[in-house]
Design a protein around this motif. Structure first.
Motif, PDB file in Angstrom:
ATOM      1  N   GLY A  19      -8.506  -9.264  -0.258  1.00  0.00           N
ATOM      2  CA  GLY A  19      -8.483  -9.730   1.111  1.00  0.00           C
ATOM      3  C   GLY A  19      -7.462  -9.061   2.012  1.00  0.00           C
ATOM      4  N   TYR A  20      -6.842  -7.985   1.544  1.00  0.00           N
ATOM      5  CA  TYR A  20      -5.830  -7.294   2.342  1.00  0.00           C
ATOM      6  C   TYR A  20      -6.452  -6.146   3.138  1.00  0.00           C
ATOM      7  CZ  TYR A  20      -2.299  -9.737  -0.437  1.00  0.00           C
ATOM      8  OH  TYR A  20      -1.518 -10.706  -1.035  1.00  0.00           O
ATOM      9  N   PHE A  21      -5.897  -5.916   4.327  1.00  0.00           N
ATOM     10  CA  PHE A  21      -6.252  -4.745   5.108  1.00  0.00           C
ATOM     11  C   PHE A  21      -5.379  -3.575   4.684  1.00  0.00           C
ATOM     12  CE2 PHE A  21      -7.216  -8.254   8.147  1.00  0.00           C
ATOM     13  CZ  PHE A  21      -8.583  -8.031   8.265  1.00  0.00           C
ATOM     14  N   ARG A  22      -5.791  -2.383   5.048  1.00  0.00           N
ATOM     15  CA  ARG A  22      -4.990  -1.208   4.727  1.00  0.00           C
ATOM     16  C   ARG A  22      -3.618  -1.271   5.399  1.00  0.00           C
ATOM     17  NH1 ARG A  22      -3.498   3.938   5.904  1.00  0.00           N
ATOM     18  NH2 ARG A  22      -3.804   5.522   4.276  1.00  0.00           N
ATOM     19  N   ARG A  23      -3.556  -1.857   6.583  1.00  0.00           N
ATOM     20  CA  ARG A  23      -2.289  -1.955   7.303  1.00  0.00           C
ATOM     21  C   ARG A  23      -1.264  -2.784   6.534  1.00  0.00           C
ATOM     22  NH1 ARG A  23      -4.803  -5.917  11.839  1.00  0.00           N
ATOM     23  NH2 ARG A  23      -4.519  -7.913  10.774  1.00  0.00           N
ATOM     24  N   ASP A  24      -1.729  -3.672   5.634  1.00  0.00           N
ATOM     25  CA  ASP A  24      -0.814  -4.498   4.846  1.00  0.00           C
ATOM     26  C   ASP A  24      -0.038  -3.677   3.826  1.00  0.00           C
ATOM     27  OD1 ASP A  24      -1.578  -6.938   6.088  1.00  0.00           O
ATOM     28  OD2 ASP A  24      -3.389  -7.004   4.853  1.00  0.00           O
ATOM     29  N   TYR A  25      -0.436  -2.428   3.634  1.00  0.00           N
ATOM     30  CA  TYR A  25       0.240  -1.552   2.680  1.00  0.00           C
ATOM     31  C   TYR A  25       1.081  -0.484   3.380  1.00  0.00           C
ATOM     32  CZ  TYR A  25      -2.943  -3.734  -0.621  1.00  0.00           C
ATOM     33  OH  TYR A  25      -3.624  -4.655  -1.380  1.00  0.00           O
ATOM     34  N   GLU A  26       1.084  -0.504   4.698  1.00  0.00           N
ATOM     35  CA  GLU A  26       1.865   0.473   5.445  1.00  0.00           C
ATOM     36  C   GLU A  26       3.309   0.016   5.584  1.00  0.00           C
ATOM     37  OE1 GLU A  26      -0.263   0.791   9.103  1.00  0.00           O
ATOM     38  OE2 GLU A  26      -1.907   1.984   8.247  1.00  0.00           O
ATOM     39  N   GLY A  27       4.166   0.923   6.038  1.00  0.00           N
ATOM     40  CA  GLY A  27       5.568   0.593   6.247  1.00  0.00           C
ATOM     41  C   GLY A  27       6.015   1.018   7.625  1.00  0.00           C
ATOM     42  N   ALA A  28       7.292   1.362   7.728  1.00  0.00           N
ATOM     43  CA  ALA A  28       7.838   1.797   9.013  1.00  0.00           C
ATOM     44  C   ALA A  28       7.369   3.213   9.340  1.00  0.00           C
ATOM     45  CB  ALA A  28       9.360   1.754   8.959  1.00  0.00           C
ATOM     46  N   ILE A  29       7.556   3.616  10.585  1.00  0.00           N
ATOM     47  CA  ILE A  29       7.212   4.976  10.998  1.00  0.00           C
ATOM     48  C   ILE A  29       8.205   5.958  10.383  1.00  0.00           C
ATOM     49  CG2 ILE A  29       7.052   6.530  12.977  1.00  0.00           C
ATOM     50  CD1 ILE A  29       6.042   4.205  14.624  1.00  0.00           C
ATOM     51  N   SER A  30       7.697   7.038   9.836  1.00  0.00           N
ATOM     52  CA  SER A  30       8.541   8.018   9.154  1.00  0.00           C
ATOM     53  C   SER A  30       9.474   8.734  10.123  1.00  0.00           C
ATOM     54  CB  SER A  30       7.665   9.049   8.437  1.00  0.00           C
ATOM     55  OG  SER A  30       8.444  10.094   7.891  1.00  0.00           O
ATOM     56  N   THR A  31      10.683   9.002   9.656  1.00  0.00           N
ATOM     57  CA  THR A  31      11.651   9.804  10.409  1.00  0.00           C
ATOM     58  C   THR A  31      11.854  11.171   9.770  1.00  0.00           C
ATOM     59  OG1 THR A  31      13.512   8.852   9.180  1.00  0.00           O
ATOM     60  CG2 THR A  31      12.865   7.747  11.220  1.00  0.00           C
ATOM     61  N   LEU A  32      10.999  11.522   8.798  1.00  0.00           N
ATOM     62  CA  LEU A  32      11.095  12.826   8.160  1.00  0.00           C
ATOM     63  C   LEU A  32      10.562  13.915   9.096  1.00  0.00           C
ATOM     64  CD1 LEU A  32       9.853  11.873   4.581  1.00  0.00           C
ATOM     65  CD2 LEU A  32      12.217  12.224   5.323  1.00  0.00           C
ATOM     66  N   CYS A  33      10.827  15.162   8.757  1.00  0.00           N
ATOM     67  CA  CYS A  33      10.367  16.281   9.585  1.00  0.00           C
ATOM     68  C   CYS A  33       8.840  16.273   9.691  1.00  0.00           C
ATOM     69  CB  CYS A  33      10.810  17.612   8.988  1.00  0.00           C
ATOM     70  SG  CYS A  33      12.591  17.787   8.786  1.00  0.00           S
ATOM     71  N   ALA A  34       8.335  16.634  10.850  1.00  0.00           N
ATOM     72  CA  ALA A  34       6.890  16.717  11.037  1.00  0.00           C
ATOM     73  C   ALA A  34       6.290  17.716  10.048  1.00  0.00           C
ATOM     74  CB  ALA A  34       6.571  17.135  12.468  1.00  0.00           C
ATOM     75  N   GLY A  35       5.278  17.302   9.328  1.00  0.00           N
ATOM     76  CA  GLY A  35       4.642  18.168   8.344  1.00  0.00           C
ATOM     77  C   GLY A  35       5.210  18.050   6.953  1.00  0.00           C
TER      78      GLY A  35
END
Length: 350
Positions: A19-35
């Protein structure tokens, strides 16, 4: 400048079996280098956990220090998490696993965090076959300290600074097999089709599942002279085969012809199908797996895919015969059964 993840989601987005959506497995926005390849690995973990309907509250994420060890913040935001000191993730994972065996443990580390300062802890987690997924995001350099060569940088490989590495490299997959890991695989952060089923198989494995994921550092180690660059890995990778993972709860429909596929039954009854490109390669043979890694290196190739699996694996709890109940649930009556029980134990040693 500030930014947030959009809150709008498609009204007909899919739920998994729990019953979980994919968004339930996401976290914060990454601060790593693009790519950065690490972000691709985080996305693959999200996809694997969603498709396997892993309950987020049953996951414990553990990490050390480094670019890779920042990534647990970027996936499974509703799970437990602990960021340890440099190279000490395995001991934290061991303590947590001993306290609560019912959680799914995902340990994230880097090539510096594991192959240098954390090598001793890595070795003992392997030989104890701790029940966890040990993921190394391997870019061959120390990204947080301006790109020095790590212990996994191949001899002669050169990053952004242009100086070839004069030292022999450590092959973490080969070492993992020799030290007792019961599931060993290697993948590339840019190959989601291969990485996701490998992660799903690792999650279902009983024991230490080690994944070495080559993840190019776009800032310091993505040059034409580096063996950890996007270009080099794409041109020199050699897969052990193609993979399909079938969870236990689904109808099992095999689409492989007899004699071309190795079906590996995981401890929970789920199946990992390996469609072998080379019929003589048996991933359940430790010696053959090490030989295959050495053959690939001699030919200047990077071996990816399932490299070794021990189907009848026993994890740490099985080896030392701990109680089936999580240790953190034991009460006073369990831990202190009384003087009569103690007297009976002492009598056995007389």
């Amino acid at each position: 400048m500030s930014y947030t993840r959009p809150t709008f989601r498609h009204p007909e987005q899919q739920r998994n079996d729990k019953g979980y959506f994919r968004r339930d497995y996401e976290g914060a926005i990454s601060t790593l280098c693009a790519g950065c390849g690490h972000d691709s690995i985080s996305t693959a973990i999200v996809q694997a956990c969603f498709e396997m309907a892993v309950e987020p509250h049953r996951v414990a994420k553990l990490s050390g220090i480094g670019c890779s060890s920042k990534t647990p913040a970027y996936f499974l935001g509703k799970s437990h998490g602990f960021n340890s000191v440099h190279g000490r993730m395995p001991s934290i994972a061991t303590g947590a696993n001993m306290a609560n065996r019912d959680l799914l443990y995902i340990g994230v580390s880097g090539d510096g965090d594991t192959a240098s300062i954390g090598m001793g802890q890595f070795a003992h987690a392997l030989r104890r076959n701790l029940n966890m997924n040990y993921i190394v995001m391997n870019n061959g350099c120390y990204g947080l300290t301006k790109g020095q060569d790590s212990a996994t940088a191949d001899k002669g490989s050169a990053g952004k600074k242009g100086t070839p590495n004069p030292f022999e490299s450590i092959d973490l997959c080969e070492l993992a097999i020799e030290l007792g890991a019961s599931f060993v695989a290697r993948s590339f952060s840019g190959d989601k089709q291969q990485l996701v089923p490998l992660l799903k198989a690792a999650i279902s494995h009983n024991g230490l599942a080690f994944l070495d994921v080559i993840s190019p550092c776009v800032t310091f180690n993505n040059t034409a002279t580096s063996t950890k660059s996007y270009q080099y890995v794409r041109e020199h990778s050699e897969a052990t085969g193609t993979f399909d993972f079938i969870p236990l709860q689904r109808e099992i429909l095999t689409r492989y012809e007899p004699g071309t596929t190795q079906a590996i039954t995981m401890h929970d009854g789920s199946l990992l199908y390996l469609e072998k490109l080379e019929q003589s390669f048996d991933v359940t043979s430790r010696r053959r797996s090490v030989d295959k890694l050495e053959e690939a290196k001699e030919n200047g190739r990077l071996l990816t895919g399932v490299i070794y699996v021990k189907p009848d694996s026993q994890d740490t709890h099985d080896i030392i015969n701990t109680t089936l109940r999580p240790l953190n649930s034991l009460d006073q009556s369990d831990l202190c059964p009384g003087s009569e029980v103690l007297a009976a134990i002492n009598e056995n040693y007389r």
